[in-house]
Design an enzyme around this catalytic site. Structure first.
Site, PDB file in Angstrom:
ATOM      1  N   ALA A 133       3.980   1.584  -0.878  1.00  0.00           N
ATOM      2  CA  ALA A 133       4.722   1.705  -2.135  1.00  0.00           C
ATOM      3  C   ALA A 133       3.815   2.303  -3.207  1.00  0.00           C
ATOM      4  O   ALA A 133       4.227   3.167  -3.984  1.00  0.00           O
ATOM      5  CB  ALA A 133       5.243   0.342  -2.574  1.00  0.00           C
ATOM      6  N   SER A 134       2.548   1.863  -3.230  1.00  0.00           N
ATOM      7  CA  SER A 134       1.626   2.390  -4.249  1.00  0.00           C
ATOM      8  C   SER A 134       1.372   3.877  -4.013  1.00  0.00           C
ATOM      9  O   SER A 134       1.290   4.665  -4.950  1.00  0.00           O
ATOM     10  CB  SER A 134       0.309   1.605  -4.255  1.00  0.00           C
ATOM     11  OG  SER A 134      -0.524   1.967  -3.179  1.00  0.00           O
ATOM     12  N   LYS A 135       1.248   4.270  -2.748  1.00  0.00           N
ATOM     13  CA  LYS A 135       0.932   5.671  -2.464  1.00  0.00           C
ATOM     14  C   LYS A 135       2.149   6.571  -2.684  1.00  0.00           C
ATOM     15  O   LYS A 135       2.010   7.736  -3.068  1.00  0.00           O
ATOM     16  CB  LYS A 135       0.377   5.804  -1.040  1.00  0.00           C
ATOM     17  CG  LYS A 135      -0.998   5.151  -0.870  1.00  0.00           C
ATOM     18  CD  LYS A 135      -2.020   5.703  -1.844  1.00  0.00           C
ATOM     19  CE  LYS A 135      -3.439   5.240  -1.593  1.00  0.00           C
ATOM     20  NZ  LYS A 135      -4.404   5.804  -2.542  1.00  0.00           N
ATOM     21  N   THR A 168     -13.858   6.216   7.257  1.00  0.00           N
ATOM     22  CA  THR A 168     -14.532   5.636   6.070  1.00  0.00           C
ATOM     23  C   THR A 168     -14.504   4.103   6.195  1.00  0.00           C
ATOM     24  O   THR A 168     -13.795   3.557   7.052  1.00  0.00           O
ATOM     25  CB  THR A 168     -13.804   6.000   4.759  1.00  0.00           C
ATOM     26  OG1 THR A 168     -12.576   5.276   4.719  1.00  0.00           O
ATOM     27  CG2 THR A 168     -13.542   7.477   4.620  1.00  0.00           C
ATOM     28  N   TYR A 173       0.838  -1.205   0.000  1.00  0.00           N
ATOM     29  CA  TYR A 173       0.000   0.000   0.000  1.00  0.00           C
ATOM     30  C   TYR A 173       0.873   1.255   0.000  1.00  0.00           C
ATOM     31  O   TYR A 173       0.674   2.164  -0.814  1.00  0.00           O
ATOM     32  CB  TYR A 173      -0.928  -0.037   1.215  1.00  0.00           C
ATOM     33  CG  TYR A 173      -1.874   1.135   1.307  1.00  0.00           C
ATOM     34  CD1 TYR A 173      -2.957   1.255   0.435  1.00  0.00           C
ATOM     35  CD2 TYR A 173      -1.707   2.120   2.282  1.00  0.00           C
ATOM     36  CE1 TYR A 173      -3.841   2.330   0.529  1.00  0.00           C
ATOM     37  CE2 TYR A 173      -2.580   3.196   2.389  1.00  0.00           C
ATOM     38  CZ  TYR A 173      -3.647   3.295   1.508  1.00  0.00           C
ATOM     39  OH  TYR A 173      -4.518   4.362   1.605  1.00  0.00           O
TER      40      TYR A 173
HETATM   41  N1  LIG Z   1      -9.857   6.216   4.711  1.00  0.00           N
HETATM   42  C1  LIG Z   1      -8.623   6.510   5.047  1.00  0.00           C
HETATM   43  O1  LIG Z   1      -8.266   6.516   6.233  1.00  0.00           O
HETATM   44  C2  LIG Z   1      -7.625   6.888   3.995  1.00  0.00           C
HETATM   45  C3  LIG Z   1      -6.403   7.438   4.409  1.00  0.00           C
HETATM   46  C4  LIG Z   1      -5.475   7.799   3.447  1.00  0.00           C
HETATM   47  C5  LIG Z   1      -5.748   7.622   2.113  1.00  0.00           C
HETATM   48  N2  LIG Z   1      -6.936   7.069   1.735  1.00  0.00           N
HETATM   49  C6  LIG Z   1      -7.174   6.883   0.311  1.00  0.00           C
HETATM   50  O2  LIG Z   1      -8.344   7.577  -0.059  1.00  0.00           O
HETATM   51  C7  LIG Z   1      -8.988   6.910  -1.136  1.00  0.00           C
HETATM   52  C8  LIG Z   1     -10.434   6.640  -0.781  1.00  0.00           C
HETATM   53  O3  LIG Z   1     -10.459   5.874   0.402  1.00  0.00           O
HETATM   54  P1  LIG Z   1     -11.820   5.571   1.186  1.00  0.00           P
HETATM   55  O4  LIG Z   1     -11.452   5.429   2.582  1.00  0.00           O
HETATM   56  O5  LIG Z   1     -12.861   6.524   0.769  1.00  0.00           O
HETATM   57  O6  LIG Z   1     -12.127   4.105   0.592  1.00  0.00           O
HETATM   58  P2  LIG Z   1     -13.495   3.287   0.398  1.00  0.00           P
HETATM   59  O7  LIG Z   1     -14.582   3.881   1.204  1.00  0.00           O
HETATM   60  O8  LIG Z   1     -13.154   1.857   0.553  1.00  0.00           O
HETATM   61  O9  LIG Z   1     -13.794   3.572  -1.142  1.00  0.00           O
HETATM   62  C9  LIG Z   1     -12.961   3.064  -2.142  1.00  0.00           C
HETATM   63  C10 LIG Z   1     -13.544   3.450  -3.472  1.00  0.00           C
HETATM   64  O10 LIG Z   1     -12.711   2.919  -4.522  1.00  0.00           O
HETATM   65  C11 LIG Z   1     -13.551   2.329  -5.491  1.00  0.00           C
HETATM   66  N3  LIG Z   1     -12.840   1.263  -6.196  1.00  0.00           N
HETATM   67  C12 LIG Z   1     -11.997   0.334  -5.666  1.00  0.00           C
HETATM   68  N4  LIG Z   1     -11.572  -0.506  -6.624  1.00  0.00           N
HETATM   69  C13 LIG Z   1     -12.145  -0.091  -7.788  1.00  0.00           C
HETATM   70  C14 LIG Z   1     -12.107  -0.561  -9.128  1.00  0.00           C
HETATM   71  N5  LIG Z   1     -11.376  -1.629  -9.489  1.00  0.00           N
HETATM   72  N6  LIG Z   1     -12.835   0.091 -10.079  1.00  0.00           N
HETATM   73  C15 LIG Z   1     -13.586   1.162  -9.739  1.00  0.00           C
HETATM   74  N7  LIG Z   1     -13.654   1.661  -8.483  1.00  0.00           N
HETATM   75  C16 LIG Z   1     -12.951   1.038  -7.522  1.00  0.00           C
HETATM   76  C17 LIG Z   1     -14.744   1.788  -4.687  1.00  0.00           C
HETATM   77  O11 LIG Z   1     -15.879   1.674  -5.519  1.00  0.00           O
HETATM   78  P3  LIG Z   1     -16.643   0.311  -5.893  1.00  0.00           P
HETATM   79  O12 LIG Z   1     -16.360  -0.699  -4.840  1.00  0.00           O
HETATM   80  O13 LIG Z   1     -18.069   0.739  -6.008  1.00  0.00           O
HETATM   81  O14 LIG Z   1     -16.060  -0.027  -7.236  1.00  0.00           O
HETATM   82  C18 LIG Z   1     -14.942   2.908  -3.674  1.00  0.00           C
HETATM   83  O15 LIG Z   1     -15.752   3.918  -4.232  1.00  0.00           O
HETATM   84  C19 LIG Z   1      -8.170   5.640  -1.394  1.00  0.00           C
HETATM   85  O16 LIG Z   1      -7.267   5.891  -2.437  1.00  0.00           O
HETATM   86  C20 LIG Z   1      -7.424   5.451  -0.089  1.00  0.00           C
HETATM   87  O17 LIG Z   1      -6.218   4.744  -0.270  1.00  0.00           O
HETATM   88  C21 LIG Z   1      -7.891   6.700   2.642  1.00  0.00           C
END
Ligand SMILES: NC(=O)c1ccc[n+]([C@@H]2O[C@H](COP(=O)([O-])OP(=O)(O)OC[C@H]3O[C@@H](n4cnc5c(N)ncnc54)[C@H](OP(=O)(O)O)[C@@H]3O)[C@@H](O)[C@H]2O)c1
Length: 252
Positions: free
Chosen positions: A158-160, A191, A156
């Site tokens: 590494a990707s970020k 989330t 994760y």
């Molecule tokens: N929450 C945190 O604490 C946090 C912290 C730092 C960074 N982030 C980053 O913020 C971003 C959003 O995180 P979140 O917490 O909102 O995550 P989440 O609630 O799990 O939402 C992830 C989203 O990605 C979509 N997705 C995943 N794989 C996909 C695919 N193959 N094709 C199309 N859509 C896809 C999902 O949609 P479907 O399942 O409907 O396709 C969903 O809308 C991510 O990049 C995460 O790494 C989150």
């Protein structure tokens, strides 16, 4: 005109069916944007649409951003309805917390496919003259994990990290097309991804993670508001940067 407004802008958002992507959709709509929303889960995308400002127009694309072969066609169709793209938020992402010994090439490939490659491929499409408006802004959601080490996050993180560095190079390349490109590094945000991670690491580690946030866990709109800023004309001199939105997490 208010430089923070997104009036007359069409913004494409991946990951719009949940968490931060849903909040970005809502906040962008409140700031006046029209939206093209992408995710796989149709029901959850419809829920996002139901939360948008009623004055905002929205089109949805139900697609897997890794495997959809006709994504460009679908985007072209929506652009012909809503107008050329002024903004792009790549918010779709997947997270796995696993010890290094449980990592394998499938895991690395799956995580990179969504978090990095799909976003950069979309940026390639959206930077084409036929889809982009005169001036545009792209925002990639990275993570503090792309800046600081965390146990169990090798793939994760590494990707970020790749998101931050790749976005910088895209910023250099696309500046001549009047496209600004930035990333955002949030720490823990309330989330579904976070709840799943807490289940993975257990109660004790979860408490430790919580303690590392001087301002507590973030809310999705804390990240969404930073996106709105970077997409707006108020950020017209900002490109190639990574905005840390982490409640003080990385200041330790
Ligand atoms: N929450 C945190 O604490 C946090 C912290 C730092 C960074 N982030 C980053 O913020 C971003 C959003 O995180 P979140 O917490 O909102 O995550 P989440 O609630 O799990 O939402 C992830 C989203 O990605 C979509 N997705 C995943 N794989 C996909 C695919 N193959 N094709 C199309 N859509 C896809 C999902 O949609 P479907 O399942 O409907 O396709 C969903 O809308 C991510 O990049 C995460 O790494 C989150």
């Amino acid at each position: 005109m208010n430089p923070f407004s997104l009036q007359n802008k069409t913004i494409l958002i991946t990951g719009a069916s949940s968490g931060i992507g849903r909040s970005c959709s809502v906040e962008c709509s409140k700031s006046g944007a029209n939206l093209i929303l992408i995710a796989r889960n149709e029901e959850e995308l419809k829920k996002t649409v139901s939360l948008l400002d009623p004055d905002s127009k929205a089109e949805v694309i139900i697609a897997d951003i890794v495997n959809a072969e006709n994504l460009e066609e679908l985007i072209a169709e929506k652009v012909s309805i809503l107008g050329k793209i002024s903004g792009f938020i790549h918010c779709a992402g997947i997270e796995k917390t696993l010890p290094l010994k449980k990592h394998n090439s499938t895991l690395y490939n799956d995580i990179f496919a969504v978090n990095v490659i799909a976003g950069f491929e979309l940026a390639k499409i959206l930077s084409l003259k036929k889809y982009k408006s005169e001036v545009a802004s792209f925002v990639f959601i990275s993570s503090v994990a792309g800046l600081v080490g965390e146990i169990g996050k090798t793939a994760y993180s590494a990707s970020k990290g790749a998101v931050i560095s790749g976005a910088r190079s895209i910023a250099m390349e696309l500046s001549r097309s009047n496209i600004r490109v930035n990333s955002i590094s949030p720490a823990m945000v309330n989330t579904p991804i976070l709840n799943k991670m807490f289940e993975d690491v257990g109660e004790e580690s979860s408490q430790e993670i919580l303690k590392k946030h001087p301002l507590g866990i973030g809310e999705p709109e804390d990240v969404a508001n930073a996106c709105v800023f970077l997409l707006s004309d108020a950020a017209k001199w900002i490109t190639g940067s990574n905005l840390v939105v982490d409640g003080g997490y990385s200041a330790h």
